[in-house]
Enzyme design. Structure first.
Site, PDB file in Angstrom:
ATOM      1  N   LYS A  79      16.008  20.439  -3.257  1.00 42.03           N
ATOM      2  CA  LYS A  79      15.985  19.264  -4.110  1.00 42.03           C
ATOM      3  C   LYS A  79      14.732  18.867  -4.066  1.00 42.03           C
ATOM      4  O   LYS A  79      13.757  18.863  -3.445  1.00 42.03           O
ATOM      5  CB  LYS A  79      16.815  18.088  -3.133  1.00 42.03           C
ATOM      6  CG  LYS A  79      17.180  16.795  -4.046  1.00 42.03           C
ATOM      7  CD  LYS A  79      17.929  15.689  -3.076  1.00 42.03           C
ATOM      8  CE  LYS A  79      18.249  14.676  -4.028  1.00 42.03           C
ATOM      9  NZ  LYS A  79      19.027  13.652  -3.122  1.00 42.03           N
ATOM     10  N   SER A 154      23.388  11.679  -5.520  1.00 39.38           N
ATOM     11  CA  SER A 154      22.118  12.315  -6.384  1.00 39.38           C
ATOM     12  C   SER A 154      21.744  13.656  -6.259  1.00 39.38           C
ATOM     13  O   SER A 154      21.138  14.080  -7.202  1.00 39.38           O
ATOM     14  CB  SER A 154      20.958  11.374  -5.989  1.00 39.38           C
ATOM     15  OG  SER A 154      20.555  11.557  -4.504  1.00 39.38           O
ATOM     16  N   SER A 178      24.834  11.092  -0.928  1.00 39.33           N
ATOM     17  CA  SER A 178      24.321  12.267  -1.795  1.00 39.33           C
ATOM     18  C   SER A 178      24.301  13.615  -1.696  1.00 39.33           C
ATOM     19  O   SER A 178      24.044  14.394  -2.698  1.00 39.33           O
ATOM     20  CB  SER A 178      22.610  11.638  -2.524  1.00 39.33           C
ATOM     21  OG  SER A 178      22.888  10.648  -3.035  1.00 39.33           O
TER      22      SER A 178
HETATM   23  N1  GLN Z   1      25.053   6.973  -4.691  1.00 39.34           N
HETATM   24  C1  GLN Z   1      24.359   6.184  -3.775  1.00 39.34           C
HETATM   25  C2  GLN Z   1      23.255   5.528  -4.247  1.00 39.34           C
HETATM   26  O1  GLN Z   1      23.121   5.401  -5.571  1.00 39.34           O
HETATM   27  C3  GLN Z   1      23.585   7.031  -2.822  1.00 39.34           C
HETATM   28  C4  GLN Z   1      22.662   7.848  -2.926  1.00 39.34           C
HETATM   29  C5  GLN Z   1      22.067   8.883  -2.170  1.00 39.34           C
HETATM   30  O2  GLN Z   1      22.706   9.060  -1.205  1.00 39.34           O
HETATM   31  N2  GLN Z   1      20.558   9.102  -2.292  1.00 39.34           N
HETATM   32  O3  GLN Z   1      22.235   4.736  -3.643  1.00 39.34           O
END
Ligand code: GLN
Length: 486
Positions: A79, A154, A178
């Protein structure tokens, strides 16, 4: 192609049997990237020189008959919020577009020590903020099962690359889901370990009390092997747990007759898509058949987790992102009359809309006069949610739920409505709030052929029963052996 369909465990066998060399495996992977990447958009950049160098070393070691770590030679997507020395790390933000990592994240160092060829830096929602990978400054990622749908976020690039056979495994980060959400949408497995199990040193911070790095794979065994490669104490991360990460690989294939499962009532209620619900009900029957005990459990405070998360996460993000000011590194505006204007223009031009929204929300929640009403309240509720879970974990070992109430949604369908997007995380956020390990594994498909993910959560530090539960389910089903038709 057949080669790339292998799991990491199978690839390793082929490498050791000299049916294929590590360099050939990496080259095949890049061929696949050339073929499909235009449709998927999983990578922000490729790290070809790095991957081929590592693969070469692996081949030399195999030729010399040396012993190799488990993940040696296995193509991995990293990532793009995790530093890899000498290569760009952008967090999918314009503000870091030209930033080259001057050092390795601890996980990158561990990957290097295990001779894992990193194929490229995987796309993500900017600074890991999002659930659909539509918030990237460098283009959206598309779901390999249906290119008009999101891959989840994400860590959308990490998950899509594994599902599209552009890598065998991947690393992502999970602050509120994410890793698990994109794993669920892309039909693969994704695991968030206990908070503190994997060092966050060199991960670009989003919300430091919630962030955790973890693996993606096409089978649970790959998840275990990659987890064991990256886990362990690190003095460079003050939140790192100073204890052995456990030797899960020895026992996770044992049976689950001793395990008690709890199906989370609130996550099977209204609003859950019928096909998703049915898949989880079928999964529960499999656990019963395998001799485990299953009952329904209730977590009444769970409904507050989204509100709590979006206050704490944005508050921490507003502080973490203060460092991007055009002075130390990253983007700086080209015209500014004075220092103040340089700061504001740099941040205005460098950050995307969602990141700005979060910085504003977080700054508001932390400002004097509102701190007690929002941030402090959220921390208090976080504690109560944890107590709710502690109570349930006295009765059961593993909690079961859908990873997400729906399967992957259409690109563009939620992006204009931040609240609708935030609700996507209802199933996943709680594990981050309490620091617990959680995994999403393939549990079926909906009527349109989109993957359904099942989430399992266990008490902190209890990775072993969690991964054992995941493995045993996988053995009884074939959902993880199907591939997207690209
Ligand atoms: N979808 C969640 C957010 O937008 C989690 C994101 C994540 O786990 N990095 O914050």
């Amino acid at each position: 192609m057949e080669l790339l369909k292998k799991t990491a465990v199978e690839m390793r066998k082929a490498l050791l049997a000299k049916e294929v060399s590590a360099v050939e495996l990496v080259n095949e992977t890049y061929k696949r990237v050339d073929d499909v990447e235009e449709k998927i958009g999983a990578f922000n950049s490729l790290t070809k020189e790095y991957a081929l160098n590592v693969a070469n070393e692996v081949d030399k070691k195999i030729a010399a008959g040396e012993e190799l770590p488990k993940m040696a030679g296995i193509p991995l997507a990293l990532k793009d919020n995790i530093n890899l020395k000498g290569y760009k790390t952008t967090a999918s933000s314009k503000i870091l577009e030209n930033f080259t990592s001057p050092y390795n994240a601890t996980v990158s160092k561990k990957l290097a020590e295990s001779f894992v060829p990193v194929i490229g830096k995987a796309n993500l929602d900017e600074f890991a903020m999002g659930s659909s990978n539509e918030n990237s400054a460098f283009g959206k990622v598309h779901n390999p099962y249906n290119l008009n749908k999101v891959p989840g976020g994400s860590s959308g690039g990490s998950a899509a690359s594994v599902a599209a056979l552009e890598s065998a495994v991947a690393l992502g980060s999970d602050t509120g889901g994410s890793i698990r959400l994109p794993a669920s949408f892309c039909g693969i497995s994704g695991f968030k370990p206990t908070y503190g199990r994997v060092s966050r040193y060199g991960l670009i911070a989003f919300a430091s009390s919630l962030d955790q790095i973890g693996p993606f794979g096409r089978c649970v065994e790959d998840i275990v092997d990659l987890y064991e490669t990256i886990a362990g104490y690190d003095e460079k991360d003050s939140t790192s747990l100073n204890m052995p990460a456990g030797d899960i690989s020895k026992t996770f294939k044992n049976d689950i007759k001793d395990l008690k499962f709890g199906v989370i009532k609130e996550l099977m209620a209204e609003g859950v898509n019928d096909d998703v619900k049915r898949a989880i009900e079928d999964a529960v029957k499999i656990y019963e058949k395998l001799g485990a005990t299953v009952k329904e459990v209730s977590l009444p405070l769970l409904k507050h987790s989204i509100g709590v998360y979006y206050i704490i996460a944005t508050a921490e993000a507003s502080s973490n992102l203060a460092r991007f000011d055009g002075v130390k590194y990253g983007y700086r505006t080209s015209e500014a009359k004075n220092l103040m204007e340089m700061y504001t223009k740099t941040r205005k031009e460098g950050f995307g809309d969602e990141v700005k929204r979060r910085i504003m929300l977080g700054t508001y929640a932390l400002s004097s006069g509102y701190y007690d009403a929002y941030y402090k309240k959220a921390q208090q509720l976080r504690r109560l949610i944890k107590e709710d879970f502690d109570r349930i974990f006295k009765e059961v070992d593993v909690l079961v739920s859908p990873t997400c109430p729906t399967t992957a949604f259409d690109i563009g369908s939620r992006n204009e409505d931040p609240l609708a997007m935030y609700l996507t995380d209802i199933g996943t956020i709680c594990a981050n709030l309490i620091g617990a390990p959680a995994i999403s594994i393939p549990a079926g498909f909906d009527k349109d052929g989109m993957p359904v993910g099942m989430q399992l959560i266990s008490q902190i530090l209890q990775e072993e029963p969690l991964l054992r539960a995941a493995y045993n389910f996988e053995q009884e089903t074939d959902f993880n052996t199907r591939f997207a038709n690209l």
